[in-house]
Design a protein around this motif. Structure first.
Motif, mmCIF file in Angstrom:
data_model
loop_
_atom_site.group_PDB
_atom_site.id
_atom_site.type_symbol
_atom_site.label_atom_id
_atom_site.label_comp_id
_atom_site.label_asym_id
_atom_site.label_seq_id
_atom_site.Cartn_x
_atom_site.Cartn_y
_atom_site.Cartn_z
ATOM 1 N N VAL B 603 0.853 -1.193 0.000
ATOM 2 C CA VAL B 603 0.000 0.000 0.000
ATOM 3 C C VAL B 603 0.886 1.240 0.000
ATOM 4 N N LYS B 604 0.594 2.128 -0.920
ATOM 5 C CA LYS B 604 1.384 3.355 -1.015
ATOM 6 C C LYS B 604 1.040 4.308 0.133
ATOM 7 N N ASN B 605 1.999 5.114 0.478
ATOM 8 C CA ASN B 605 1.733 6.162 1.463
ATOM 9 C C ASN B 605 0.995 7.305 0.780
ATOM 10 N N GLY B 606 0.271 8.084 1.599
ATOM 11 C CA GLY B 606 -0.394 9.228 0.989
ATOM 12 C C GLY B 606 -1.432 9.837 1.892
ATOM 13 N N ASP B 607 -2.410 10.459 1.278
ATOM 14 C CA ASP B 607 -3.461 11.169 1.989
ATOM 15 C C ASP B 607 -4.265 10.196 2.855
ATOM 16 N N ALA B 608 -4.534 10.565 4.103
ATOM 17 C CA ALA B 608 -5.178 9.648 5.039
ATOM 18 C C ALA B 608 -6.594 9.292 4.600
ATOM 19 N N ASP B 609 -7.394 10.300 4.280
ATOM 20 C CA ASP B 609 -8.798 10.038 3.931
ATOM 21 C C ASP B 609 -8.907 9.111 2.723
ATOM 22 N N ASP B 610 -8.063 9.408 1.711
ATOM 23 C CA ASP B 610 -8.094 8.578 0.502
ATOM 24 C C ASP B 610 -7.762 7.132 0.826
ATOM 25 N N THR B 611 -6.727 6.948 1.640
ATOM 26 C CA THR B 611 -6.295 5.602 1.984
ATOM 27 C C THR B 611 -7.410 4.857 2.708
ATOM 28 N N TYR B 612 -8.049 5.531 3.692
ATOM 29 C CA TYR B 612 -9.137 4.872 4.434
ATOM 30 C C TYR B 612 -10.282 4.517 3.506
ATOM 31 N N ASN B 613 -10.564 5.396 2.549
ATOM 32 C CA ASN B 613 -11.653 5.125 1.595
ATOM 33 C C ASN B 613 -11.383 3.861 0.787
ATOM 34 N N VAL B 614 -10.132 3.732 0.356
ATOM 35 C CA VAL B 614 -9.768 2.550 -0.416
ATOM 36 C C VAL B 614 -9.938 1.296 0.427
ATOM 37 N N PHE B 615 -9.468 1.353 1.679
ATOM 38 C CA PHE B 615 -9.598 0.191 2.574
ATOM 39 C C PHE B 615 -11.060 -0.181 2.756
ATOM 40 N N LYS B 616 -11.869 0.834 2.917
ATOM 41 C CA LYS B 616 -13.289 0.609 3.166
ATOM 42 C C LYS B 616 -13.945 -0.069 1.950
ATOM 43 N N ALA B 617 -13.604 0.463 0.780
ATOM 44 C CA ALA B 617 -14.202 -0.079 -0.440
ATOM 45 C C ALA B 617 -13.794 -1.524 -0.665
ATOM 46 N N LEU B 618 -12.548 -1.849 -0.306
ATOM 47 C CA LEU B 618 -12.064 -3.209 -0.531
ATOM 48 C C LEU B 618 -12.330 -4.098 0.671
ATOM 49 N N ASP B 619 -12.986 -3.549 1.690
ATOM 50 C CA ASP B 619 -13.326 -4.319 2.871
ATOM 51 C C ASP B 619 -12.066 -4.858 3.545
ATOM 52 N N MET B 620 -11.032 -4.011 3.655
ATOM 53 C CA MET B 620 -9.786 -4.444 4.275
ATOM 54 C C MET B 620 -9.674 -3.818 5.657
#
Lengths: 80, 709
Positions: B603-620
């Motif tokens: 997982v790349k580093n970056g913006d917190a909100d974006d990262t959490y959104n991705v995790f949420k969408a992928l159910d991780m």
């Protein structure tokens, strides 16, 4: 009277020329349809797998016999 | 005065004469119109109006996927008028040489000299119609139109064209015999023959009048009959499968120099025939053509593939179990005056085995002994059991020319003591390949026997006229426990029996080989290889059958003759291809494989909100210690994600370059450009290298290069 007669005759000629146009257009439709079917016919034959295979062996392409992996997305919100 | 009188007299005379002339004209007009009028009007009508047939367009035949299997294309008979009024001697002689050369090179049927002579004599004899060539294609006609002399136009060139429609199969010999034809006074063949009434349409008829310029215009008096164009037919044939089936059949037939062969691929649940190929060798060469529909037409002795049906009957009657033992007697057993032999002698196995193993080895001795043990005293029960499967009845297919099956009957004159043992291994009765497949398909389809179908739908102008649903011939050919045993036996044939060369790791095949001797004049000649019929029939994938298939190779005379090596590879090739291209057929990758893939998570580093959104969408799920930090660093280890906060923004504000490693490019560029740095990016992915070291200071407008990978 003479004027009306002229209009009548002119109208007759006009109608006739339209019929002629129609006929020639009909013919060209037929011809174009034939061309279309013939072209499609050739394309279909060439795009058949065994023909494609022949054409692409020189390019080093081979058919895959391994089934593709699929990604299945379950849409939870729509699933009841 | 004299002179004046004279003038008046002359005027009167002239007046009278002209008047008389006028009256004569009027009388004549009246006569023509009203006395002769009826006759002339009739003649006029005959010349300029007539009933003309308006030909209906014959429907097309489509493949399952919409490809055209058969359509009507115009073909042209071309002739020449070599004595048109505008064709002078000069024009004719100047062009004759080159025209003859062109014609000869296009049609390749006559030499240049012959064409020259043909046209020259015709011209000299004053002929106005010389046949050049029958039914040439549209393409050839276009070329012809540009030939010398002919290209001078309709009047000078003298070309006469007559158009005919002919059926054209775009895929040429693919399923040619199954598509078939319908011609007058000829036995109908295939789908064209079976559905002729739908395809043909109804010719129209209309009263038309000829106007100047030779154009026929319909007279609208309500008596016109509009032509009804033919319906289109969508067959069940899949062009790609058909292509593979035909190609691999052809390759194997050539390899084994066989006389003929056929293949059918069927969808298990619906009985839809997806591919059907029949090839016959032409003369003694290596060219094979579709000449006869063996699949539906050839009723012949099935041989070893029949053993399944024998055991089905015996198990259904509760007399035999796959675990029963039988002595193979070294592959030889004598019934009355005839000796039953096994194809291969395997000393170790040739003694006592169970029925399942006997089937896997395709032992004639084994199967016939088992059947005779239980049915020798009651052969009628065995035959009745077979007839319950429907093998004594044709399938009543829609396409014409189905071969009639023949099953011997106990109690008749041609039932001998040897009939039963040989019947049990597929001799002494006949059935078509499609019949055999239909029953194997029923075994694959949990006992439901469906009728093989060639047609999916009939449509007209895109509207559905008739839809063909699967037809169930027999809802249960046997009990589910028998079925289970049969399927285990068929799987065994491929796993460890005669067809083990078809085994593969990706999916399982179940089926049965057959190597039958062909009887000629009632005698089986064992010596020559050419008297065998190799076959393989089965279904795949074995655990969840989707497709069933039968392959028959008749009289292979080179490179082996057993069913597994001649017919088997064709089955395998088709199955491989079908399996590879069927999206739904492959089981999902199980969770362990998915976990394994999770371990390589990055997982790349970056913006917190974006990262959490991705995790949420992928159910991780992730362990976060980032708090409210708006930038995060991510670490994946052993499928657990840890997220820690960081603040590159603040560092930049202090004039220090932050560590951008593993950050995504979008966020990195955003950060740096906000700090008025000039950024150039190379590659794609996450940041690997940065040209300004972390912790070093920077000035506004300085250039920084990021390398991504």
């Amino acid at each position: 009277m003479a004027f009306l007669a002229m209009i009548y005759i002119a109208n007759g000629y006009y109608a006739h020329s339209r019929l002629k146009d129609l006929d020639s257009l009909d013919n060209s439709i037929g011809e174009l349809r034939t061309q279309y079917i013939i072209a499609k016919d050739k394309l279909m034959y060439l795009s058949k797998e065994s023909e494609l295979d022949k054409a692409t062996t020189n390019m080093g392409l081979k058919e895959s016999v391994i089934p593709p992996e699929k990604i299945v997305v379950y849409n939870k919100s729509k699933k009841k | 005065m004299e002179a004046k009188k004279d003038i008046v007299l002359r005027t009167y005379l002239l007046y009278t004469l002209i008047s008389l002339l006028g009256i004569a004209i009027c009388v004549r007009v009246f006569y023509v119109q009203h006395v002769e009028g009826v006759k002339w009007k009739k003649e006029e009508a005959e010349f300029t109006t007539s009933f003309r047939t308006i030909e209906a367009v014959r429907g097309n035949i489509y493949a399952e996927d919409g490809n055209l299997l058969a359509t009507s294309l115009p073909y042209f008979d071309v002739a020449m008028d070599v004595n048109t009024e505008y064709m002078t001697d000069d024009v004719f002689n100047d062009n004759l040489d080159s025209l003859s050369i062109c014609l000869s090179s296009l049609f390749k049927d006559k030499a240049t000299r012959e064409y020259y002579k043909l046209l020259k004599t015709a011209r000299d004899n004053g002929e106005r119609y010389v046949m050049i060539h029958h039914s040439i294609s549209y393409d050839d006609l276009q070329k012809l139109k540009h030939f010398p002399l002919i290209r001078l136009g309709k009047y000078k060139g003298g070309l006469i064209i007559a158009q005919n429609n002919r059926r054209e199969l775009p895929f040429q010999d693919l399923a040619e015999r199954t598509i078939g034809y319908a011609r007058e006074n000829v036995q109908p063949v295939g789908l064209e023959g079976a559905y002729d009434s739908y395809l043909a349409g109804v010719n129209g008829q209309g009263l038309m009048t000829k106007t100047a310029g030779g154009i026929w215009v319909p007279l609208n008096n309500g008596e016109n009959l509009q032509p009804q164009n033919g319906c289109d037919i969508t067959s069940t044939i899949n062009i790609n499968y058909q292509d593979v089936a035909e190609q691999s059949l052809r390759t194997q037939l050539i390899k084994h120099h066989a006389n003929h062969g056929c293949v059918v691929l069927m969808e298990v649940k619906t009985g839809r025939v997806l591919a059907i190929a029949n090839l016959t060798r032409k003369d003694s060469s290596d060219t094979y053509q579709e000449m006869y529909n063996y699949v539906t037409g050839e009723s012949m002795e099935p041989g070893s593939t029949f053993k399944l049906f024998s055991l089905l009957v015996a198990m259904e009657d509760g007399l035999v179990n796959p675990t029963d033992t039988v002595n193979l007697e070294g592959g030889q057993h004598i019934y009355y005056d005839r000796t039953m032999k096994d194809a291969e002698h395997d000393d170790e196995e040739a003694r006592s085995v169970n029925v399942q193993r006997a089937f896997e080895l395709s032992s004639n001795v084994g199967i016939s002994k088992v059947i005779c043990k239980h049915y020798a005293s009651q052969p009628q029960k065995f035959v009745d059991g077979l007839c319950r499967l429907g093998i004594n009845q044709p399938l009543h297919l829609s396409i014409p020319g189905e071969g009639a099956p023949m099953v011997p009957n106990p109690g008749t004159n041609n039932w001998y003591g040897t009939t039963l043992p040989w019947l049990s291994v597929g001799y002494g009765l006949t059935m078509t390949p499609l019949q055999t497949l239909t029953i194997y398909n029923a075994v694959a389809n949990n006992g439901v026997m469906v009728k093989p179908q060639f047609i999916d739908a009939i449509t007209k102008d895109g509207k559905l006229v008739k839809k063909f649903e699967p037809i169930i011939m027999n809802p249960a050919i046997c009990s589910s426990s028998t079925l289970k045993k049969l399927r285990a036996m068929l799987e065994g044939v491929v796993l460890r029996g005669t067809a083990s060369n078809l085994r593969n790791t990706v999916y399982a095949i179940a089926g049965k080989t057959g190597t039958a001797q062909i009887a000629s004049k009632g005698q089986y000649k064992v010596q020559s290889k050419a008297n065998y019929r190799a076959s393989f029939v089965g279904y795949f994938p074995a655990d969840k059958p989707e497709y069933s298939c039968i392959v028959i190779v008749n009289s292979p005379s080179a490179d082996g003759y057993y069913g597994n090596i001649t017919a088997g590879p064709i089955f395998r090739e088709i199955a491989d291809k079908v399996y590879a291209s069927s999206i739904g057929i492959d089981p999902a990758i199980d969770d362990t494989t998915r976990q394994a893939k999770n371990n390589n998570l990055f997982v790349k580093n970056g913006d917190a909100d974006d990262t959490y959104n991705v995790f949420k969408a992928l159910d991780m799920k992730c362990k976060s210690s980032a708090g409210t930090s708006s930038w995060v660093e991510c670490n994946a280890h052993d499928s657990t994600l840890t997220v820690t906060g960081c603040n590159p923004e603040k560092q930049l504000q202090k004039g220090i370059i932050p560590d951008l490693k593993n950050m995504n490019a979008e966020d990195a560029v955003y950060l740096l450009e906000n700090a008025h740095l000039k950024v150039s990016v190379k590659g794609s992915g996450a940041v690997r290298e940065q040209s300004l070291e972390p912790g070093s200071s920077y000035t506004k407008g300085q250039r920084i290069t990021l390398k991504l990978s």
